[in-house]
Design a protein around this motif. Sequence first.
Motif, PDB file in Angstrom:
ATOM      1  N   ARG A   1       5.710  -4.514  -5.387  1.00  0.00           N
ATOM      2  CA  ARG A   1       5.323  -5.012  -6.707  1.00  0.00           C
ATOM      3  C   ARG A   1       3.827  -5.310  -6.758  1.00  0.00           C
ATOM      4  O   ARG A   1       3.337  -5.969  -7.668  1.00  0.00           O
ATOM      5  CB  ARG A   1       6.165  -6.231  -7.100  1.00  0.00           C
TER       6      ARG A   1
ATOM      7  N   HIS B   1       8.275  -4.427 -11.572  1.00  0.00           N
ATOM      8  CA  HIS B   1       8.145  -2.973 -11.586  1.00  0.00           C
ATOM      9  C   HIS B   1       7.530  -2.528 -10.272  1.00  0.00           C
ATOM     10  O   HIS B   1       6.640  -3.203  -9.745  1.00  0.00           O
ATOM     11  CB  HIS B   1       7.231  -2.529 -12.734  1.00  0.00           C
TER      12      HIS B   1
ATOM     13  N   SER C   1       2.300 -11.414  -7.262  1.00  0.00           N
ATOM     14  CA  SER C   1       2.085 -10.052  -6.761  1.00  0.00           C
ATOM     15  C   SER C   1       0.629  -9.781  -6.371  1.00  0.00           C
ATOM     16  O   SER C   1       0.365  -8.994  -5.464  1.00  0.00           O
ATOM     17  CB  SER C   1       2.499  -9.046  -7.842  1.00  0.00           C
TER      18      SER C   1
HETATM   19  O1  C5P Z   1       3.861 -11.497  -9.631  1.00  0.00           O
HETATM   20  P1  C5P Z   1       3.380 -12.181 -10.861  1.00  0.00           P
HETATM   21  O2  C5P Z   1       3.863 -13.604 -10.943  1.00  0.00           O
HETATM   22  O3  C5P Z   1       1.916 -12.080 -11.071  1.00  0.00           O
HETATM   23  O4  C5P Z   1       4.057 -11.399 -12.073  1.00  0.00           O
HETATM   24  C1  C5P Z   1       4.098 -11.929 -13.364  1.00  0.00           C
HETATM   25  C2  C5P Z   1       5.067 -11.124 -14.187  1.00  0.00           C
HETATM   26  O5  C5P Z   1       4.536  -9.809 -14.420  1.00  0.00           O
HETATM   27  C3  C5P Z   1       6.420 -10.893 -13.551  1.00  0.00           C
HETATM   28  O6  C5P Z   1       7.294 -11.948 -13.820  1.00  0.00           O
HETATM   29  C4  C5P Z   1       6.870  -9.595 -14.210  1.00  0.00           C
HETATM   30  O7  C5P Z   1       7.375  -9.833 -15.506  1.00  0.00           O
HETATM   31  C5  C5P Z   1       5.575  -8.834 -14.370  1.00  0.00           C
HETATM   32  N1  C5P Z   1       5.338  -7.928 -13.235  1.00  0.00           N
HETATM   33  C6  C5P Z   1       6.105  -6.781 -13.136  1.00  0.00           C
HETATM   34  N2  C5P Z   1       5.926  -5.936 -12.074  1.00  0.00           N
HETATM   35  C7  C5P Z   1       4.990  -6.205 -11.142  1.00  0.00           C
HETATM   36  C8  C5P Z   1       4.182  -7.360 -11.230  1.00  0.00           C
HETATM   37  C9  C5P Z   1       4.379  -8.202 -12.297  1.00  0.00           C
HETATM   38  O8  C5P Z   1       6.964  -6.510 -13.996  1.00  0.00           O
HETATM   39  N3  C5P Z   1       4.845  -5.356 -10.126  1.00  0.00           N
END
Ligand code: C5P
Length: 318
Positions: free
Chosen positions: A163, A37, A147
């Motif tokens: 993200r 997102h 992220s």
């Molecule tokens: O980036 P990270 O590995 O911490 O993100 C874990 C999960 O959280 C992603 O696979 C996604 O499902 C969700 N996420 C998201 N949008 C973001 C960050 C994380 O949907 N900006």
Amino acid sequence: MPRDASTPAGVRAVTAVAPAKINLHLGVGDLRADGFHDLLTVYRAVDLWEEVTVSFADRDEVTVSGPGAPHVPTDRSNLAARAVDLLREEAGSDARIAIRMVKGVPVAGGMAGGSADAAAALLATDRLLGLGLGRAALEERAARLGSDVPFCLRGGTALGTGRGETLATLLRARTEQHLVVALADGGLSTPVVFAELDRLRAERTDLPRAGGTESLVEALAGDDPLMVADLLTNDLQPAALSLMPALRRTLRAGEEAGALHGMVSGSGPTCLFFCSDREHAISVAAEVSAHGVAREVRITRGPVGGARLLTPQQTTEQ
Ligand code: C5P
């Protein structure tokens, strides 16, 4: 023992620390084609730390200690192990590396404990293998791992976009915050919470969405914790509450205890209670604790700096 040719002489183990993050503003946009997102967030690093030691060893291994350690994976899916593997491959090294982590950030609590492990592991492995990557290059590697990892490297207070991985440090955001961290029983999975938000938004068009960050950024340059508290917001909160309704009681307990503002931390389930000073935080913590609505209650403050090396142990062995 195998050692990369460029390893600084005598360095056999390096320790680094990285802080937890909170989101003072967490605006979540629509689901993107890549499964993430778009975010508009104000990150702040707080005084809870992960400690990671990487050392040359006979075999690769991951050991974890501290609260919640049994819930942390010790295979190569561990984010710190992924950080080590990334830099080892980049260095063209075949050294075996042991990773030792001491957890100081709640596990699966919405405070980026795993991301802090990765940030500390990047910094420590860069030193151990003598790669000499600068901060910018490390942040680029960090973004590949998750992220929140770039922010755990950088620390302070920063605007996050994309993200969450694209950062702009908010140099004027100096207002110190004292807060209470209320840990919940069990954790919440970040992707599950994002998916729950998508579901709720599809069901209800009246779900509030965070606006811009200008007023908050302005307030953070002042010295009024109440003005800051009034502007704190988290779009993921309704999703976390939907998945874990008991958190409503926790939030209520903090409000009744006189906190300036209570909210879920990131994807939860940790709840944060913002206070006017340390003494106020101590009194709110005591009251929330007495309500029996949290597994554990801690006091912390922010902002603090980002990931840092602790002095590497030197040995005479070459
Ligand atoms: O980036 P990270 O590995 O911490 O993100 C874990 C999960 O959280 C992603 O696979 C996604 O499902 C969700 N996420 C998201 N949008 C973001 C960050 C994380 O949907 N900006």
